[in-house]
Design a protein around this motif. Structure first.
Motif, PDB file in Angstrom:
ATOM      1  N   VAL A  43      51.467  24.009  40.517  1.00  0.00           N
ATOM      2  CA  VAL A  43      52.547  24.870  40.031  1.00  0.00           C
ATOM      3  C   VAL A  43      52.605  26.118  40.907  1.00  0.00           C
ATOM      4  CG1 VAL A  43      53.390  26.239  38.085  1.00  0.00           C
ATOM      5  CG2 VAL A  43      52.251  24.061  37.665  1.00  0.00           C
ATOM      6  N   ASP A  44      53.790  26.397  41.462  1.00  0.00           N
ATOM      7  CA  ASP A  44      54.021  27.666  42.150  1.00  0.00           C
ATOM      8  C   ASP A  44      54.312  28.689  41.055  1.00  0.00           C
ATOM      9  OD1 ASP A  44      53.732  26.487  44.646  1.00  0.00           O
ATOM     10  OD2 ASP A  44      55.858  26.046  44.821  1.00  0.00           O
ATOM     11  N   VAL A  45      53.324  29.533  40.746  1.00  0.00           N
ATOM     12  CA  VAL A  45      53.385  30.425  39.592  1.00  0.00           C
ATOM     13  C   VAL A  45      54.362  31.575  39.845  1.00  0.00           C
ATOM     14  CG1 VAL A  45      52.041  31.936  38.080  1.00  0.00           C
ATOM     15  CG2 VAL A  45      51.028  29.825  38.940  1.00  0.00           C
ATOM     16  N   THR A  46      55.238  31.786  38.850  1.00  0.00           N
ATOM     17  CA  THR A  46      56.204  32.885  38.917  1.00  0.00           C
ATOM     18  C   THR A  46      55.932  33.948  37.858  1.00  0.00           C
ATOM     19  OG1 THR A  46      57.717  31.648  37.494  1.00  0.00           O
ATOM     20  CG2 THR A  46      58.039  31.451  39.884  1.00  0.00           C
ATOM     21  N   TYR A  47      55.184  33.583  36.802  1.00  0.00           N
ATOM     22  CA  TYR A  47      54.926  34.507  35.702  1.00  0.00           C
ATOM     23  C   TYR A  47      53.620  34.096  35.038  1.00  0.00           C
ATOM     24  CZ  TYR A  47      55.832  37.173  31.403  1.00  0.00           C
ATOM     25  OH  TYR A  47      55.750  38.050  30.353  1.00  0.00           O
ATOM     26  N   GLU A  48      52.777  35.085  34.725  1.00  0.00           N
ATOM     27  CA  GLU A  48      51.494  34.769  34.097  1.00  0.00           C
ATOM     28  C   GLU A  48      51.125  35.841  33.086  1.00  0.00           C
ATOM     29  OE1 GLU A  48      47.282  32.996  35.551  1.00  0.00           O
ATOM     30  OE2 GLU A  48      47.963  34.754  36.632  1.00  0.00           O
ATOM     31  N   VAL A  49      50.606  35.385  31.948  1.00  0.00           N
ATOM     32  CA  VAL A  49      50.113  36.277  30.900  1.00  0.00           C
ATOM     33  C   VAL A  49      48.682  35.854  30.583  1.00  0.00           C
ATOM     34  CG1 VAL A  49      50.376  36.966  28.487  1.00  0.00           C
ATOM     35  CG2 VAL A  49      52.405  36.640  29.905  1.00  0.00           C
ATOM     36  N   VAL A  50      47.746  36.807  30.614  1.00  0.00           N
ATOM     37  CA  VAL A  50      46.349  36.532  30.280  1.00  0.00           C
ATOM     38  C   VAL A  50      45.941  37.500  29.179  1.00  0.00           C
ATOM     39  CG1 VAL A  50      43.974  36.484  31.126  1.00  0.00           C
ATOM     40  CG2 VAL A  50      45.830  35.686  32.596  1.00  0.00           C
ATOM     41  N   LEU A  51      45.523  36.930  28.049  1.00  0.00           N
ATOM     42  CA  LEU A  51      45.112  37.708  26.885  1.00  0.00           C
ATOM     43  C   LEU A  51      46.173  38.752  26.518  1.00  0.00           C
ATOM     44  CD1 LEU A  51      41.338  38.152  27.741  1.00  0.00           C
ATOM     45  CD2 LEU A  51      42.392  36.424  26.262  1.00  0.00           C
ATOM     46  N   ASP A  52      47.408  38.282  26.382  1.00  0.00           N
ATOM     47  CA  ASP A  52      48.576  39.080  25.979  1.00  0.00           C
ATOM     48  C   ASP A  52      48.989  40.136  27.001  1.00  0.00           C
ATOM     49  OD1 ASP A  52      48.895  37.715  23.578  1.00  0.00           O
ATOM     50  OD2 ASP A  52      47.561  39.075  22.491  1.00  0.00           O
ATOM     51  N   ARG A  53      48.459  40.090  28.208  1.00  0.00           N
ATOM     52  CA  ARG A  53      48.823  41.082  29.235  1.00  0.00           C
ATOM     53  C   ARG A  53      49.456  40.387  30.424  1.00  0.00           C
ATOM     54  NH1 ARG A  53      43.816  45.357  29.277  1.00  0.00           N
ATOM     55  NH2 ARG A  53      44.011  45.890  27.081  1.00  0.00           N
ATOM     56  N   GLU A  54      50.633  40.872  30.792  1.00  0.00           N
ATOM     57  CA  GLU A  54      51.334  40.310  31.947  1.00  0.00           C
ATOM     58  C   GLU A  54      50.555  40.630  33.218  1.00  0.00           C
ATOM     59  OE1 GLU A  54      55.635  40.780  34.173  1.00  0.00           O
ATOM     60  OE2 GLU A  54      55.458  41.360  32.072  1.00  0.00           O
ATOM     61  N   GLN A  55      50.433  39.629  34.079  1.00  0.00           N
ATOM     62  CA  GLN A  55      49.674  39.779  35.323  1.00  0.00           C
ATOM     63  C   GLN A  55      50.627  39.904  36.505  1.00  0.00           C
ATOM     64  OE1 GLN A  55      46.134  39.815  35.138  1.00  0.00           O
ATOM     65  NE2 GLN A  55      46.757  39.969  33.000  1.00  0.00           N
ATOM     66  N   ILE A  57      51.859  38.907  40.016  1.00  0.00           N
ATOM     67  CA  ILE A  57      51.789  37.649  40.756  1.00  0.00           C
ATOM     68  C   ILE A  57      52.094  37.928  42.216  1.00  0.00           C
ATOM     69  CG2 ILE A  57      52.770  35.338  41.005  1.00  0.00           C
ATOM     70  CD1 ILE A  57      51.250  35.752  38.404  1.00  0.00           C
ATOM     71  N   ARG A  58      51.190  37.541  43.087  1.00  0.00           N
ATOM     72  CA  ARG A  58      51.444  37.691  44.520  1.00  0.00           C
ATOM     73  C   ARG A  58      52.253  36.484  44.998  1.00  0.00           C
ATOM     74  NH1 ARG A  58      46.331  35.545  44.340  1.00  0.00           N
ATOM     75  NH2 ARG A  58      45.916  33.918  45.860  1.00  0.00           N
ATOM     76  N   PRO A  59      53.119  36.658  45.972  1.00  0.00           N
ATOM     77  CA  PRO A  59      53.919  35.538  46.479  1.00  0.00           C
ATOM     78  C   PRO A  59      53.019  34.416  46.996  1.00  0.00           C
ATOM     79  CG  PRO A  59      54.726  37.620  47.348  1.00  0.00           C
ATOM     80  CD  PRO A  59      53.449  37.916  46.630  1.00  0.00           C
ATOM     81  N   GLY A  60      53.394  33.192  46.697  1.00  0.00           N
ATOM     82  CA  GLY A  60      52.631  32.046  47.164  1.00  0.00           C
ATOM     83  C   GLY A  60      51.474  31.641  46.260  1.00  0.00           C
ATOM     84  N   TYR A  61      51.309  32.305  45.101  1.00  0.00           N
ATOM     85  CA  TYR A  61      50.212  31.984  44.184  1.00  0.00           C
ATOM     86  C   TYR A  61      50.459  30.616  43.558  1.00  0.00           C
ATOM     87  CZ  TYR A  61      47.196  32.205  40.050  1.00  0.00           C
ATOM     88  OH  TYR A  61      46.278  31.933  39.078  1.00  0.00           O
ATOM     89  N   ARG A  62      49.482  29.720  43.676  1.00  0.00           N
ATOM     90  CA  ARG A  62      49.574  28.362  43.151  1.00  0.00           C
ATOM     91  C   ARG A  62      48.459  28.121  42.153  1.00  0.00           C
ATOM     92  NH1 ARG A  62      51.115  24.397  48.143  1.00  0.00           N
ATOM     93  NH2 ARG A  62      53.328  24.882  48.052  1.00  0.00           N
ATOM     94  N   ASN A  63      48.745  27.262  41.189  1.00  0.00           N
ATOM     95  CA  ASN A  63      47.771  26.921  40.171  1.00  0.00           C
ATOM     96  C   ASN A  63      47.666  25.399  40.106  1.00  0.00           C
ATOM     97  OD1 ASN A  63      46.073  26.913  37.995  1.00  0.00           O
ATOM     98  ND2 ASN A  63      47.404  28.105  36.665  1.00  0.00           N
ATOM     99  N   TYR A  64      46.457  24.874  40.210  1.00  0.00           N
ATOM    100  CA  TYR A  64      46.213  23.443  40.053  1.00  0.00           C
ATOM    101  C   TYR A  64      46.014  23.176  38.574  1.00  0.00           C
ATOM    102  CZ  TYR A  64      45.624  22.781  45.066  1.00  0.00           C
ATOM    103  OH  TYR A  64      45.847  22.700  46.419  1.00  0.00           O
ATOM    104  N   VAL A  65      46.832  22.289  38.009  1.00  0.00           N
ATOM    105  CA  VAL A  65      46.768  21.998  36.580  1.00  0.00           C
ATOM    106  C   VAL A  65      46.358  20.545  36.400  1.00  0.00           C
ATOM    107  CG1 VAL A  65      48.070  21.922  34.432  1.00  0.00           C
ATOM    108  CG2 VAL A  65      48.605  23.668  36.142  1.00  0.00           C
ATOM    109  N   LEU A  66      45.239  20.333  35.694  1.00  0.00           N
ATOM    110  CA  LEU A  66      44.779  18.973  35.420  1.00  0.00           C
ATOM    111  C   LEU A  66      45.687  18.332  34.378  1.00  0.00           C
ATOM    112  CD1 LEU A  66      40.922  19.572  35.187  1.00  0.00           C
ATOM    113  CD2 LEU A  66      42.183  18.519  37.068  1.00  0.00           C
TER     114      LEU A  66
END
Length: 130
Positions: A43-55, A57-66
């Motif tokens: 997934v080319d990440v465009t938006y992320e929230v961790v423990l109710d806090r928006e993070q 995102i640097r351009p090009g950030y990818r997430n491998y999802v099982l």
């Protein structure tokens, strides 16, 4: 299991819903990737929230999802929008033609005065020398 395709917009939750929310949203760029932990999609990440806090995102950030995890839970992968499966018909957009031709205020036309050529072709190409 829901079929995930390249171009789908997804939201992947990091843990079951509870008091806090953690997830990543983005667009699937690759499917069926083999990793040491099992099959995954990227997934080319465009938006992320961790423990109710928006993070941030640097351009090009990818997430491998099982696809499947040992601690999997229902609703972990949510498809927000699917790519259109049927090919689109060729649609020609209508173009509005301007009937009144008003001069563009940013376009400046410069007219050069035409001088009679004297001295042959070379003089007319190089300009008149005095």
């Amino acid at each position: 299991m829901t079929k995930i395709s390249v171009g789908d917009e997804v939201r992947v939750y990091y843990h079951p819903s509870g008091l806090t929310v953690s997830f990543a949203e983005g667009v699937v760029s690759r499917v069926d990737v083999s990793t040491l932990r099992g099959r995954a999609f990227i997934v080319d990440v465009t938006y992320e929230v961790v423990l109710d806090r928006e993070q941030a995102i640097r351009p090009g950030y990818r997430n491998y999802v099982l696809y499947e995890r040992a601690d999997d839970f229902p609703g972990r992968i949510e498809i927000l929008s699917k790519i259109q499966q049927e090919p689109e018909q060729d649609v020609v957009p209508e173009i509005a033609l301007e009937t009144a031709s008003e001069p563009d205020p940013f376009l400046v036309e410069v007219e050069r005065p035409v001088e009679p050529a004297s001295g042959g072709i070379v003089a007319s190409l190089l300009g008149r020398r005095r």
